[in-house]
Scaffold this motif. Structure first.
Motif, PDB file in Angstrom:
ATOM      1  N   MET A 270       0.649  -1.177   0.053  1.00 21.75           N
ATOM      2  CA  MET A 270      -0.095   0.030   0.045  1.00 21.75           C
ATOM      3  C   MET A 270       0.934   1.305   0.113  1.00 21.75           C
ATOM      4  O   MET A 270       0.491   2.168  -0.729  1.00 21.75           O
ATOM      5  N   THR A 271       1.724   1.321   1.079  1.00 21.53           N
ATOM      6  CA  THR A 271       2.484   2.655   0.961  1.00 21.53           C
ATOM      7  C   THR A 271       3.202   3.060  -0.086  1.00 21.53           C
ATOM      8  O   THR A 271       3.078   4.316  -0.465  1.00 21.53           O
TER       9      THR A 271
ATOM     10  N   PHE B 267       2.670   2.010  -3.095  1.00 19.81           N
ATOM     11  CA  PHE B 267       1.628   2.422  -4.112  1.00 19.81           C
ATOM     12  C   PHE B 267       1.111   3.786  -4.159  1.00 19.81           C
ATOM     13  O   PHE B 267       1.155   4.563  -5.107  1.00 19.81           O
ATOM     14  N   PHE B 268       0.590   4.189  -2.906  1.00 23.11           N
ATOM     15  CA  PHE B 268       0.233   5.681  -2.587  1.00 23.11           C
ATOM     16  C   PHE B 268       1.197   6.510  -2.542  1.00 23.11           C
ATOM     17  O   PHE B 268       0.876   7.536  -2.730  1.00 23.11           O
TER      18      PHE B 268
ATOM     19  N   ALA C   6      -0.557   6.949  -9.453  1.00 26.58           N
ATOM     20  CA  ALA C   6      -1.643   7.792  -9.532  1.00 26.58           C
ATOM     21  C   ALA C   6      -1.763   8.085 -11.013  1.00 26.58           C
ATOM     22  O   ALA C   6      -3.124   7.981 -11.462  1.00 26.58           O
TER      23      ALA C   6
ATOM     24  N   PHE D  44      -5.198  10.569  -4.690  1.00 29.75           N
ATOM     25  CA  PHE D  44      -3.786   9.846  -4.456  1.00 29.75           C
ATOM     26  C   PHE D  44      -2.698  11.076  -3.880  1.00 29.75           C
ATOM     27  O   PHE D  44      -1.557  10.360  -3.644  1.00 29.75           O
TER      28      PHE D  44
ATOM     29  N   PRO E 191      -1.652  11.914   1.626  1.00 28.11           N
ATOM     30  CA  PRO E 191      -1.116  10.624   2.303  1.00 28.11           C
ATOM     31  C   PRO E 191      -2.256  10.566   3.774  1.00 28.11           C
ATOM     32  O   PRO E 191      -2.342   9.199   4.113  1.00 28.11           O
TER      33      PRO E 191
ATOM     34  N   PHE F 234      -5.324   9.841   3.113  1.00 25.87           N
ATOM     35  CA  PHE F 234      -6.019   8.625   2.430  1.00 25.87           C
ATOM     36  C   PHE F 234      -5.393   7.377   2.289  1.00 25.87           C
ATOM     37  O   PHE F 234      -5.805   6.563   2.744  1.00 25.87           O
ATOM     38  N   ALA F 235      -4.141   7.592   1.923  1.00 25.48           N
ATOM     39  CA  ALA F 235      -3.332   6.382   1.944  1.00 25.48           C
ATOM     40  C   ALA F 235      -3.237   5.641   3.532  1.00 25.48           C
ATOM     41  O   ALA F 235      -3.539   4.405   3.573  1.00 25.48           O
TER      42      ALA F 235
ATOM     43  N   VAL G 107      -6.931   3.992   4.213  1.00 28.69           N
ATOM     44  CA  VAL G 107      -6.964   2.985   3.219  1.00 28.69           C
ATOM     45  C   VAL G 107      -6.334   1.843   3.691  1.00 28.69           C
ATOM     46  O   VAL G 107      -6.543   0.624   3.986  1.00 28.69           O
ATOM     47  N   GLN G 108      -5.120   2.197   4.219  1.00 25.12           N
ATOM     48  CA  GLN G 108      -4.388   1.102   4.835  1.00 25.12           C
ATOM     49  C   GLN G 108      -4.751   0.518   5.874  1.00 25.12           C
ATOM     50  O   GLN G 108      -4.827  -0.820   6.243  1.00 25.12           O
TER      51      GLN G 108
ATOM     52  N   SER H 124       0.872  13.145   8.975  1.00 24.74           N
ATOM     53  CA  SER H 124       0.902  12.208   7.916  1.00 24.74           C
ATOM     54  C   SER H 124       2.443  12.233   7.545  1.00 24.74           C
ATOM     55  O   SER H 124       3.057  13.107   8.212  1.00 24.74           O
TER      56      SER H 124
END
Lengths: 342, 342
Positions: A81-82, A84-85, A91, B85, B88, B90-91, B94-95, B288
């Motif tokens: 995840m990290t 990717f984001f 993006a 995207f 961070p 959101f990242a 989502v994680q 973040s």
DNA sequence: ACGGGTTGTGAGAGCGCTCTCATTTTGGGT
DNA sequence: ACCCAAAATGAGAGCGCTCTCACAACCCGT
């Protein structure tokens, strides 16, 4: 149980109910829903009205089961995840993909999983959740892909590691030529102690960009030993930059294999008081937002990430439409963008 | 048509085939697949072997149709891709969500769409693709959510704009208290001309953080007029910071409603030669990665974004399991993290 | 040895849709 | 008017699974 939260919701209307409401058969409603031309206009109108009245939405599971299609595709990203984001490159690709998909009525399922793609992800894919898959950031070790390809059409972003000739479909840029243009620029502006921070060497993009670096330096008669490997993350690149500077204090230029990594490298350079581009010139790769968001604009090899995403989705959609004429590979152009860092 | 790419793939094995292979009925295979306790161990073994032999994976569409559950949930983000995207925050959320989901056998469907969520997205959701939904970054105008809630369980990240008492489920932090702690710190270190860059005022997080700002300054007897609105993006915040500096050249501190926006503000400050924290102290919100990735570490109000994602998923899963005891709201703590910027 | 539970297994009816056919309706052409 | 092809509609059989029952097999106590 009977009064539970989930069960308390009113049931959705079905095709059958719409048919009753409109006074026609299920088949006719199905035709209207799917836009079949062989329905009398007046019937279309009355059925449409009934659909509207009941607020009907076709049930996807039933439709998939009967038609053997899901109208959705997966984007498989074998990273965590990290990562990717964190990388704007992804993006951009995702944006391109969704843009193409929005024109169709396919939907996207994002599958980000490094941990054990072979299991949960593969199971998900093989359970018939999607009609096809897009794979990006593919590593050598990710051999689950072979299984995938026997199940459904697959399009890669970046040349797959096991590119067995004409079997795969992929969209890519010429990473070798791209990195060559970047490194050549460094040579052209008179640098002669040029180092590089590479991507992972288990990925074609990592390998090819390093190859381009070597080729240019060799034909310029310059040393090619100032190489440090990193992992396409900013922090990984920062560490690699420190190692590079330690081993070769005299480098006067660095080719970094991605913009995101270059932000990490630039941080270390600033921290160590090396002026950019004065002391050390930097050329990166991608031309993502990361190239322009920092204090110094990066000179970088631009690749059309968004367009690549678009092209990937387009290729897959054509494959799903049984289009026999689709080309197996789509190599897109790179372009060197000059900014302050070199 | 008959030799097309898609149709050329070998068909997946079915429950029926496994049953034949193992010499039992469909029902028994189904029981084994679903881990029912009432199957003789020896039968379990032979069925499992048959499944293994045929490499069987249950078809999801059929299963959903029959069981009326999909085993997947949606994350709805009414923003555009780049915003999603780029931040961070959101990242992290989502994680957290995927972390909780990985413990279950639910899968996540990411739905990022600002353009017209009312249509394509709602259609997708209502088509029975998911059992429940998580909604983050909810704006006042996003009234499609009401429809959603009548269809399936929904959990919000951040207090929903139409928080109608006990009907909604959500996970949030106390934005007012959080921002108060941040602004109070600015007051405590002796700043008296404090401005703020807010989030969108159609979002509770935006409004509440502004409210906290006002409350602290009012009770400290300081002016509350140095307010500029932005949109939770770095570039939006940069523009807002320019406006703020223009209107109030004498500000000596800025409270910025998110880390990402603070990176934009910091850029403008650097560009205009204002020292941080010397000339202008900056306090942000989120904690973040953006807070520590720049040249100056940001003092920021930390919110447990990842844990919030986890809690959201957990709440939804319990709702789906008809757990009547779940609390409607889960307010998590914030904590001021002191770094260089203030 | 026999009734009365358990417990394990199978038969079969759907879930909501698609799609092939058969059937009905329509619209010329003569 | 009539006939026949073409167009529109309906009937019905699945798609692969779950789940409710009914039934068969087994256990115990007496």
């Amino acid at each position: 149980m009977t009064t539970g939260v989930r069960n308390a919701r009113p049931p959705q209307p079905t095709l059958e109910m719409v048919a009753a409401e409109a006074g026609v058969s299920r088949a006719t409603v199905s035709r209207v829903v799917n836009g079949s031309p062989k329905v009398r206009p007046e019937v279309v109108v009355s059925v449409t009205a009934a659909i509207e009245r009941l607020n009907y939405v076709p049930n996807r599971a039933a439709r998939s089961l009967a038609s053997r299609q899901t109208q959705s595709v997966a984007l498989v990203v074998p990273e965590d995840m990290t990562k990717f984001f964190g990388d704007p490159y992804f993006a951009a690709v995702v944006q391109g993909i969704t843009q193409r998909l929005d024109e169709s009525d396919y939907t996207l399922n994002l599958l980000v999983a490094s941990s054990d793609p072979r299991h949960k992800t593969m199971r998900y894919l093989r359970a018939g959740n999607v009609d096809g898959a897009l794979v990006i950031s593919h590593h050598t070790g990710d051999n689950f892909v072979a299984d995938l390809e026997s199940t459904m059409p697959v399009v890669f972003g970046g040349r797959p590691t096991n590119d067995s000739g004409a079997n795969n479909y992929f969209v890519d840029v010429d990473n070798i030529a791209g990195s060559m243009s970047g490194v050549q620029h460094l040579v052209d502006i008179g640098r002669h102690r040029i180092g590089t921070i590479t991507g992972p060497v288990d990925m074609p993009a990592g390998i090819d960009r390093l190859t381009g670096f070597r080729q240019v330096l060799e034909s310029a008669g310059l040393p090619t030993d100032a190489v440090e490997h990193a992992d396409f993350t900013a922090s990984g690149a920062a560490a690699a930059t420190r190692r590079l500077l330690e081993r070769f204090p005299d480098v006067d230029a660095i080719f970094v294999a991605s913009d995101l990594m270059a932000t990490g490298a630039l941080g270390v350079l600033a921290e160590q008081g090396r002026a950019v581009p004065g002391d050390i010139a930097v050329v990166a790769f991608d031309d993502s937002p990361a190239a322009t968001s920092g204090p110094i604009g990066m000179t970088t090899v631009s690749q059309p990430s968004k367009e690549m995403g678009f092209a990937m989705a387009d290729l897959l959609l054509r494959l799903l439409a049984d289009d026999e004429t689709v080309p197996h590979r789509n190599i897109m152009p790179t372009r060197l963008i000059l900014r302050e860092s070199a």
